[in-house]
Design a protein around this motif. Structure first.
Motif, PDB file in Angstrom:
ATOM      1  N   CYS A  73       4.436   2.851  -5.175  1.00 14.00           N
ATOM      2  CA  CYS A  73       3.851   2.835  -6.513  1.00 14.00           C
ATOM      3  C   CYS A  73       4.491   1.708  -7.327  1.00 14.00           C
ATOM      4  N   CYS A 105      -1.023   3.133  -7.879  1.00 16.40           N
ATOM      5  CA  CYS A 105      -0.641   3.937  -6.723  1.00 16.40           C
ATOM      6  C   CYS A 105      -1.254   3.351  -5.461  1.00 16.40           C
ATOM      7  N   GLY A 106      -0.404   2.909  -4.536  1.00 16.28           N
ATOM      8  CA  GLY A 106      -0.890   2.386  -3.270  1.00 16.28           C
ATOM      9  C   GLY A 106      -1.611   3.458  -2.472  1.00 16.28           C
ATOM     10  N   SER A 107      -2.564   3.042  -1.634  1.00 17.06           N
ATOM     11  CA  SER A 107      -3.399   4.001  -0.903  1.00 17.06           C
ATOM     12  C   SER A 107      -2.601   4.848   0.078  1.00 17.06           C
ATOM     13  N   SER A 108      -1.405   4.382   0.488  1.00 17.90           N
ATOM     14  CA  SER A 108      -0.602   5.132   1.463  1.00 17.90           C
ATOM     15  C   SER A 108       0.596   5.836   0.842  1.00 17.90           C
ATOM     16  N   GLU A 115      -5.721   3.989  -9.063  1.00 20.66           N
ATOM     17  CA  GLU A 115      -5.552   4.004  -7.620  1.00 20.66           C
ATOM     18  C   GLU A 115      -5.858   2.620  -7.055  1.00 20.66           C
ATOM     19  N   GLU A 116      -5.221   2.300  -5.933  1.00 20.03           N
ATOM     20  CA  GLU A 116      -5.528   1.050  -5.249  1.00 20.03           C
ATOM     21  C   GLU A 116      -7.027   0.999  -4.922  1.00 20.03           C
ATOM     22  N   GLY A 117      -7.667  -0.104  -5.283  1.00 14.91           N
ATOM     23  CA  GLY A 117      -9.095  -0.258  -5.057  1.00 14.91           C
ATOM     24  C   GLY A 117      -9.938   0.153  -6.236  1.00 14.91           C
ATOM     25  N   SER A 118      -9.329   0.837  -7.236  1.00 15.44           N
ATOM     26  CA  SER A 118     -10.067   1.263  -8.430  1.00 15.44           C
ATOM     27  C   SER A 118      -9.389   0.733  -9.684  1.00 15.44           C
ATOM     28  N   ARG A 171       4.220   9.367  -6.440  1.00 13.81           N
ATOM     29  CA  ARG A 171       3.391   9.303  -7.644  1.00 13.81           C
ATOM     30  C   ARG A 171       4.076   9.992  -8.816  1.00 13.81           C
ATOM     31  N   LYS A 202       0.799  -1.220   0.000  1.00 20.69           N
ATOM     32  CA  LYS A 202       0.000   0.000   0.000  1.00 20.69           C
ATOM     33  C   LYS A 202       0.835   1.275   0.000  1.00 20.69           C
TER      34      LYS A 202
END
Length: 538
Positions: free
Chosen positions: A165, A178-181, A212-215, A187, A162
């Protein structure tokens, strides 16, 4: 010395300014193509020669780089070739031994797109001729806030985390994940690496997609302008022209999904901003709710959005609107700045009609009444920027006269309100030859106060808003205080600047002024050292 000690590649070394790279292959020197500069196989050894031209002739920096998995024979051969090339060049080169992961600042500064560590090497039959390879499948782990290093790792979800990148290189498509953290500096660096792969290795044939992470997603032809009664499709002939008084919705479709960009002009009304957000959600729902949504503010367009317009540079008008019947008469005198971004992508922005807006690194188009004007070419400008200036002049239907910086007629300065100070390039300073500017980040984010040099040419994006930065411009030392810097960083950076000056072994004047400036209040004497400073960024 016996002739057999010299390799035929030596005759090609250091003939002109620039960078040359060789790989050790079966104990021979083999040149690496320019498109693969910055790519290093961890099982190999390399020679890197940087040649610079000064008023006193050529100067050389010669490095031999050793991968973590290179053999003892290759390591020895690299050292021997380095000594022999140094001798061939008359003993002029400064020599450096570079180890993977611990490279010197001089070395990393040569590779603007960062260092990419690839798995394998000569022994595994891997070569550097990868241009236009659309069948690639690899995963790069990108790390580094100041110096970016991209290491090839197994193409598996187990390799992700997370906080960083990653670049998923699938040949025809390149994804920046791109990890959420991760932070915005990581980036930016990952985007530089991904863009370098697209243009250097694929010659622009791959699509670059940021997710993005999760998308994670599984063609541009639509753009709408936001109006009170909904979204109105923009004429394709006007694609790439955005007005500061408008909001736009751009739908980009690719084989695995869609990206929706919402572009918001600096002078758009609050109602338009609210409506654009509502219409974006509505459009996403109509597409099944799976689109990646990205909100973009005027002047902060990401590289991927700029790249969608291909050979048509993005033009951003300072004010106004493209709504029918809503256009106010354009001012008789206008000034446009043409700036090349990463990977030769050009953006054109209308700026204040004032001599302060000029920058020696860029090209400007000054449009005068009766459709006459000038193309002003800064001394540090590129050919791509000149082409962009010709393009915007044609869009404005403006007949222009090309002038070089320093050769301006009186009419040019009068139209800008008189001659004033403006941002100049470090490349133009005579002192830069012997005392190039140096930038340092000062931070205690790791728990202890650390000063780290930023390698290579630096830009405004290198100024971390949560740090204090030190810029040594030789005749002055600047302490730049980011808006989110803490008190420890502010206090320690001033002490460090004084110590830096006191202990400098170059014999400089110990009375060199130390100037403290705050983010958002930078004078031209500071901004002029940065390539492409954007005064509206903060």
């Amino acid at each position: 010395m016996a002739r057999e000690l010299y390799h035929e590649e030596f005759a090609r070394a250091g003939k002109q300014a620039g960078l040359q790279v060789w790989r050790i292959e079966k104990l021979e020197l083999v040149p690496v193509p320019q498109s693969a500069h910055g790519d290093f196989y961890v099982g190999d050894a390399y020679l890197v020669l940087h040649t610079a031209k000064t008023s006193r002739g050529f100067t050389y920096h010669l490095h031999f780089w050793l991968g973590k998995e290179c053999s003892q024979d290759e390591s020895t051969a690299a050292a021997i070739f380095t000594v022999q090339m140094d001798d061939y060049l008359g003993g002029k080169p400064v020599q450096n031994r570079e180890l993977q992961g611990y490279e010197s600042n001089d070395f990393v500064s040569y590779f603007k797109g960062g260092l990419k560590y690839k798995a394998g090497g000569v022994a595994s039959g891997l070569n550097h001729v990868l241009t236009n390879d659309l069948t690639a499948k690899r995963l790069l782990h990108v790390k580094g806030r100041r110096v970016v290093r991209a290491t090839e790792v197994p193409l598996s979800w187990d390799s992700f985390n997370k906080g960083d990148c990653f670049i998923i290189d699938l040949g025809t498509e390149i994804y920046q994940w791109c990890g959420s953290s991760c932070n915005k500096y990581e980036r930016l660096k990952a985007n530089q690496v991904a863009t370098g792969i697209r243009y250097n290795e694929r010659k622009g044939r791959s699509e670059l997609i940021v997710v993005e992470e999760g998308s994670e997603p599984s063609e541009l032809i639509k753009i709408w302008r936001v109006e009170n009664n909904g979204r109105i499709q923009v004429d394709q002939n006007s694609y790439g022209e955005f007005y500061g008084g408008d909001c736009y919705i751009i739908l980009y479709t690719y084989p695995r999904g869609q990206i929706i960009y919402t572009w918001q002009g600096a002078n758009a009304t609050r109602d338009e901003l609210t409506t654009s957000a509502f219409l974006t959600v509505q459009l996403d729902r109509s597409l099944g709710g799976q689109a990646v949504q990205i909100r973009v503010s005027q002047g902060k367009e990401p590289v991927h959005l700029l790249s969608l317009f291909k050979d048509k540079p993005l033009i951003i008008y300072k004010n106004g609107t493209s709504k029918k019947g809503g256009q106010a008469p354009a001012p008789p005198t206008r000034l446009f700045q043409v700036r090349r971004n990463l990977a030769s992508i050009t953006r054109i922005v209308e700026v204040d009609v004032d001599a302060n807006s000029l920058n020696s690194n860029d090209v400007f188009v000054l449009k005068l009444p009766q459709n006459s004007g000038y193309i002003w070419v800064g001394k540090g400008a590129s050919q791509e920027e000149e082409k962009g200036a010709e393009y915007v002049a044609s869009v404005l239907k403006c007949k222009t006269l090309r002038i070089q910086e320093g050769e301006e007629p009186e009419e040019f300065w009068n139209s800008l309100g008189g001659k004033k100070d403006y941002q100049t390039s470090p490349l133009l300073e005579t002192q830069a030859e012997d005392h190039p500017p140096r930038l340092y980040g000062c931070s205690n984010k790791t728990g202890r106060f650390v000063i780290e040099e930023i390698p290579g040419e630096f830009t405004q994006d290198d100024l971390a808003e949560d740090d204090v930065m030190l810029l040594d411009a030789w005749e002055q030392i600047f302490i730049w205080i980011g808006k989110d810097a803490n008190e420890v960083e502010k206090k320690e950076s001033l002490k460090s600047a004084k110590m830096y000056l006191e202990t400098d072994p170059s014999g400089r004047d110990k009375r060199t002024p130390i100037v403290i400036i705050k983010q958002g209040h930078e004078p031209p004497t500071f901004t002029g050292w940065f390539l492409g400073w954007d005064s509206s960024k903060w």
